[in-house]
Scaffold this active site. Structure first.
Site, PDB file in Angstrom:
ATOM      1  N   LEU A   1     -17.249  41.760 -62.958  1.00 16.89           N
ATOM      2  CA  LEU A   1     -18.165  42.695 -63.608  1.00 16.89           C
ATOM      3  C   LEU A   1     -17.689  43.127 -64.992  1.00 16.89           C
ATOM      4  O   LEU A   1     -16.492  43.327 -65.210  1.00 16.89           O
ATOM      5  CB  LEU A   1     -18.343  43.931 -62.713  1.00 16.89           C
TER       6      LEU A   1
ATOM      7  N   HIS B   1     -22.953  44.798 -66.519  1.00 22.51           N
ATOM      8  CA  HIS B   1     -23.288  45.024 -65.105  1.00 22.51           C
ATOM      9  C   HIS B   1     -23.285  46.526 -64.781  1.00 22.51           C
ATOM     10  O   HIS B   1     -24.140  47.017 -64.038  1.00 22.51           O
ATOM     11  CB  HIS B   1     -22.253  44.361 -64.195  1.00 22.51           C
TER      12      HIS B   1
ATOM     13  N   GLN C   1     -26.739  27.657 -56.824  1.00 26.70           N
ATOM     14  CA  GLN C   1     -27.252  27.639 -58.195  1.00 26.70           C
ATOM     15  C   GLN C   1     -26.327  26.917 -59.168  1.00 26.70           C
ATOM     16  O   GLN C   1     -26.576  26.922 -60.371  1.00 26.70           O
ATOM     17  CB  GLN C   1     -27.554  29.070 -58.677  1.00 26.70           C
TER      18      GLN C   1
END
Ligand code: PAF
Length: 282
Positions: A33, A37, A61
């Site tokens: 993060l 974020h 993904q």
């Protein structure tokens, strides 16, 4: 702040909040993060009583040869950061928890058209992986609202379209990209850059800004603007994947009447593939 790893524990916790009539916001992340974020978490708290942050590096993904294996997994550090922000629950499932079957057997969600252009052309299957995992996260958490960064502009459109098409009862909120003082969009992948590459990376924002000014000044030869931007990125030391001027609503090439445009860029610097975008109103 609670941390959970299992879907059944998550559901138990969420049903008690729902029984108490509380609104739930979701911030889906892949961890590692940064300030961008954390701003999503702050926004989420303004929209709901409870904020869930999911941390899951989604194998579906990533394509073959991409950075799934090396993607930074920093759960302890992420939890320390989130504890300083209004996070109620961190959900960090394992791959087996999210995909109990072999990945080839997983039911998938595909948003046609939008998923196959721009980043979807360079990364075939990427947006099917994103749509599938986000749909699953929505089903696991059933949030009232979910907050995503606009840096992943195409991803945000794919998710909005999926929610509309599948009639998923969640409000999607996009948040402006958070930038470093030199204009570089904050991204977990900036961590891959060497100091020399980091010094080159702000060229992406600088080139987008120059093209935005030329558009606002009345230039309309989009192909010429795209080529000159591609050359400028190359001269700065980047390897452009694409530099495109598109319509905001569907990412198709703009026509004469279109006024709401977005400049979208993907470029390589060493092993890092960086993306960014800027909207322009003519
Ligand atoms: O933007 C991301 O971090 C990911 O694509 C998301 C939305 C968490 C899905 O894995």
């Amino acid at each position: 702040m609670i941390t959970l790893h299992k879907v059944d524990q998550l559901r138990r916790q969420l049903s008690s909040w729902r029984l108490a009539g509380q609104r739930i916001a979701l911030v889906p992340t892949m961890g590692n993060l940064h300030v961008g974020h954390l701003r999503l978490v702050e926004r989420a708290k303004m929209l709901a009583d409870r904020v869930i942050v999911t941390i899951f590096v989604n194998p579906l993904q990533f394509g073959a040869g991409e950075d799934f294996a090396s993607y930074p997994r920093t759960l302890d550090e992420d939890r320390r950061k989130l504890a300083e922000y209004p996070t109620d629950l961190v959900f960090a499932p394992s791959v087996a928890e999210v995909y109990p079957r072999a990945q080839e057997e997983q039911t998938r969600v595909e948003v046609p058209g939008l998923s196959n252009i721009l980043c979807g052309q360079t990364r075939p299957g990427h947006f099917v992986g994103v749509a599938t995992v986000v749909c699953k996260l929505f089903n696991m958490t059933q949030p009232d609202v979910a907050v995503f960064g606009e840096k992943d502009f195409q991803q945000l459109l794919v998710i909005r379209r999926m929610v509309e098409d599948l009639q998923i009862p969640v409000e999607i909120v996009g948040m402006a990209t958070v930038r470093e003082p030199d204009g570089l969009a904050m991204s977990s992948r900036n961590g891959y850059l060497t100091p020399e590459q980091r010094a080159v990376a702000p060229a992406i924002y600088a080139v987008m800004s120059r093209i935005a000014e030329r558009l606002r000044a009345g230039e309309r030869d989009y192909a010429a603007l795209e080529s000159s931007a591609g050359r400028a990125l190359q001269d700065a030391g980047l390897r452009p994947d694409y530099f495109q001027i598109r319509r905001v609503e569907d990412l198709l090439p703009p026509g004469g009447d279109d006024k709401e445009l977005v400049i979208l860029v993907a470029a390589y610097l060493g092993s890092a593939r960086l993306i960014d975008n800027r909207t322009v109103t003519l």
